[in-house]
Design a protein around this motif. Structure first.
Motif, PDB file in Angstrom:
ATOM      1  N   UNK A  68       0.805  -1.224   0.000  1.00  0.00           N
ATOM      2  CA  UNK A  68       0.000   0.000   0.000  1.00  0.00           C
ATOM      3  C   UNK A  68       0.837   1.271   0.000  1.00  0.00           C
ATOM      4  N   UNK A  69       2.141   1.124  -0.191  1.00  0.00           N
ATOM      5  CA  UNK A  69       3.020   2.294  -0.295  1.00  0.00           C
ATOM      6  C   UNK A  69       3.250   2.604  -1.777  1.00  0.00           C
ATOM      7  N   UNK A  70       3.187   3.872  -2.168  1.00  0.00           N
ATOM      8  CA  UNK A  70       3.339   4.187  -3.595  1.00  0.00           C
ATOM      9  C   UNK A  70       4.769   4.052  -4.110  1.00  0.00           C
ATOM     10  N   UNK A  71       5.775   4.296  -3.270  1.00  0.00           N
ATOM     11  CA  UNK A  71       7.176   4.315  -3.726  1.00  0.00           C
ATOM     12  C   UNK A  71       7.602   3.017  -4.411  1.00  0.00           C
ATOM     13  N   UNK A  72       7.371   1.827  -3.806  1.00  0.00           N
ATOM     14  CA  UNK A  72       7.830   0.603  -4.487  1.00  0.00           C
ATOM     15  C   UNK A  72       7.156   0.384  -5.844  1.00  0.00           C
ATOM     16  N   UNK A  73       5.881   0.738  -5.930  1.00  0.00           N
ATOM     17  CA  UNK A  73       5.170   0.579  -7.206  1.00  0.00           C
ATOM     18  C   UNK A  73       5.751   1.523  -8.263  1.00  0.00           C
ATOM     19  N   UNK A  74       6.003   2.764  -7.864  1.00  0.00           N
ATOM     20  CA  UNK A  74       6.563   3.746  -8.799  1.00  0.00           C
ATOM     21  C   UNK A  74       7.964   3.335  -9.242  1.00  0.00           C
ATOM     22  N   UNK A 119      -1.219   5.990  -8.701  1.00  0.00           N
ATOM     23  CA  UNK A 119      -2.198   7.074  -8.792  1.00  0.00           C
ATOM     24  C   UNK A 119      -3.364   6.832  -7.837  1.00  0.00           C
ATOM     25  N   UNK A 120      -3.828   5.607  -7.753  1.00  0.00           N
ATOM     26  CA  UNK A 120      -4.937   5.280  -6.845  1.00  0.00           C
ATOM     27  C   UNK A 120      -4.533   5.529  -5.402  1.00  0.00           C
ATOM     28  N   UNK A 121      -3.365   5.026  -5.015  1.00  0.00           N
ATOM     29  CA  UNK A 121      -2.886   5.209  -3.637  1.00  0.00           C
ATOM     30  C   UNK A 121      -2.687   6.693  -3.343  1.00  0.00           C
ATOM     31  N   UNK A 122      -2.082   7.415  -4.285  1.00  0.00           N
ATOM     32  CA  UNK A 122      -1.802   8.839  -4.075  1.00  0.00           C
ATOM     33  C   UNK A 122      -3.091   9.645  -3.972  1.00  0.00           C
ATOM     34  N   UNK A 123      -4.053   9.345  -4.818  1.00  0.00           N
ATOM     35  CA  UNK A 123      -5.328  10.075  -4.747  1.00  0.00           C
ATOM     36  C   UNK A 123      -6.043   9.792  -3.429  1.00  0.00           C
ATOM     37  N   UNK A 124      -6.036   8.527  -3.006  1.00  0.00           N
ATOM     38  CA  UNK A 124      -6.682   8.157  -1.746  1.00  0.00           C
ATOM     39  C   UNK A 124      -6.023   8.857  -0.571  1.00  0.00           C
ATOM     40  N   UNK A 125      -4.702   8.930  -0.583  1.00  0.00           N
ATOM     41  CA  UNK A 125      -3.961   9.545   0.523  1.00  0.00           C
ATOM     42  C   UNK A 125      -3.837  11.064   0.376  1.00  0.00           C
ATOM     43  N   UNK A 126      -4.257  11.599  -0.762  1.00  0.00           N
ATOM     44  CA  UNK A 126      -4.096  13.025  -1.007  1.00  0.00           C
ATOM     45  C   UNK A 126      -2.645  13.422  -1.223  1.00  0.00           C
ATOM     46  N   UNK A 127      -1.841  12.494  -1.694  1.00  0.00           N
ATOM     47  CA  UNK A 127      -0.412  12.728  -1.901  1.00  0.00           C
ATOM     48  C   UNK A 127      -0.185  13.230  -3.327  1.00  0.00           C
ATOM     49  N   UNK A 129       2.364  14.757  -4.554  1.00  0.00           N
ATOM     50  CA  UNK A 129       3.733  14.555  -5.035  1.00  0.00           C
ATOM     51  C   UNK A 129       3.844  13.229  -5.804  1.00  0.00           C
ATOM     52  N   UNK A 130       3.383  12.139  -5.203  1.00  0.00           N
ATOM     53  CA  UNK A 130       3.460  10.850  -5.895  1.00  0.00           C
ATOM     54  C   UNK A 130       2.529  10.816  -7.101  1.00  0.00           C
ATOM     55  N   UNK A 131       1.407  11.506  -7.012  1.00  0.00           N
ATOM     56  CA  UNK A 131       0.510  11.581  -8.162  1.00  0.00           C
ATOM     57  C   UNK A 131       1.227  12.263  -9.327  1.00  0.00           C
ATOM     58  N   UNK A 132       1.926  13.360  -9.036  1.00  0.00           N
ATOM     59  CA  UNK A 132       2.667  14.068 -10.088  1.00  0.00           C
ATOM     60  C   UNK A 132       3.761  13.184 -10.679  1.00  0.00           C
ATOM     61  N   UNK A 133       4.471  12.460  -9.826  1.00  0.00           N
ATOM     62  CA  UNK A 133       5.531  11.583 -10.333  1.00  0.00           C
ATOM     63  C   UNK A 133       4.972  10.466 -11.208  1.00  0.00           C
ATOM     64  N   UNK A 161      -1.049  18.466 -10.713  1.00  0.00           N
ATOM     65  CA  UNK A 161      -1.048  17.711  -9.454  1.00  0.00           C
ATOM     66  C   UNK A 161      -0.060  18.315  -8.453  1.00  0.00           C
ATOM     67  N   UNK A 162       1.160  18.640  -8.923  1.00  0.00           N
ATOM     68  CA  UNK A 162       2.169  19.222  -8.033  1.00  0.00           C
ATOM     69  C   UNK A 162       3.196  19.946  -8.890  1.00  0.00           C
ATOM     70  N   UNK A 163       3.046  21.246  -8.974  1.00  0.00           N
ATOM     71  CA  UNK A 163       3.931  22.042  -9.843  1.00  0.00           C
ATOM     72  C   UNK A 163       5.342  22.168  -9.287  1.00  0.00           C
ATOM     73  N   UNK A 164       5.576  21.689  -8.064  1.00  0.00           N
ATOM     74  CA  UNK A 164       6.918  21.797  -7.480  1.00  0.00           C
ATOM     75  C   UNK A 164       7.847  20.671  -7.918  1.00  0.00           C
ATOM     76  N   UNK A 165       7.325  19.675  -8.631  1.00  0.00           N
ATOM     77  CA  UNK A 165       8.176  18.580  -9.106  1.00  0.00           C
ATOM     78  C   UNK A 165       8.947  19.100 -10.325  1.00  0.00           C
ATOM     79  N   UNK A 166      10.166  19.526 -10.079  1.00  0.00           N
ATOM     80  CA  UNK A 166      10.971  20.177 -11.110  1.00  0.00           C
ATOM     81  C   UNK A 166      11.237  19.270 -12.307  1.00  0.00           C
ATOM     82  N   UNK A 167      11.254  17.972 -12.085  1.00  0.00           N
ATOM     83  CA  UNK A 167      11.529  17.013 -13.162  1.00  0.00           C
ATOM     84  C   UNK A 167      10.562  17.187 -14.337  1.00  0.00           C
TER      85      UNK A 167
END
Length: 193
Positions: A68-74, A119-127, A129-133, A161-167
């Motif tokens: 349920x963590x977004x990082x490993x999936x990403x 995207x599902x996890x990030x939207x549910x958690x309101x994250x 940053x991960x949604x943008x990535x 989603x997150x304009x601070x993601x410079x990438x």
């Protein structure tokens, strides 16, 4: 009938005996014995060494540890997309490490599935940053596969989603500029790298 009866009794005895024996345990993955967190560290080390294919089983183990963590999936999705293009030298020539197109397409589809999970996890958690990535990674993949409009849409969604993601900041604008003036493509820097 009398001849068939002993045959049926023998079959019943064999089936009964066979069902009583336990089947041998299935072989466990050698990665199953790794302590928590070690698989993710080894996967990251392999990615840093650009050994994307070798990192995939470690990412799978990391996902199993924290589904349920977004990082490993990403990270797994990014490794899959890089593994599709990974090369190896064979008989003095560079070639794709995954040679079959069906296998490479399956890897891209699996990567997309994991981006959807992120995207599902990030939207549910309101994250955001991960949604943008996740959206930005999707955009990079779409652009690499020759789908500029899909890439544009995903880059724009990533920025929203997150304009601070410079990438990914500004990539939608640069891509739109190139699509509006395709003759300037050689001069444009679509990827921003």
């Amino acid at each position: 009938m009398l001849v068939a009866l002993p045959g049926l009794a023998l079959v019943a005895l064999v089936v009964w005996t066979y069902e009583r024996h336990e089947s041998p345990p299935q072989a466990r993955s050698p990665l199953a014995a790794l302590p928590p967190g070690v698989a993710a560290e080894r996967a990251a080390d392999l990615v840093h060494a650009k050994r994307y294919l070798a990192s995939l089983p470690y990412f799978q183990r990391a996902i199993a540890e924290t589904p349920q963590q977004p990082r490993p999936h990403l990270d797994y999705a990014v490794a899959l997309l890089n593994a599709v293009h990974e090369t190896r030298t064979h008989l003095g020539h560079d070639e794709f490490a995954v040679r079959g197109s069906p296998e490479r397409v399956a890897m891209v589809r699996e990567a997309l599935d994991h981006l959807i999970v992120v995207e599902r996890i990030a939207r549910t958690a309101g994250d955001r940053h991960f949604l943008a990535w996740s959206l930005g990674t999707r955009a990079q993949m779409m652009l690499a596969w020759g789908l500029p409009w899909d890439a544009f849409a995903a880059y724009r969604q990533s920025e929203w989603a997150d304009s601070t993601v410079a990438e990914f900041a500004g990539k939608a604008d640069r891509l739109m500029s190139v699509m509006e003036r395709p003759t300037s493509r050689a001069e444009a820097d679509i990827t921003g790298q």
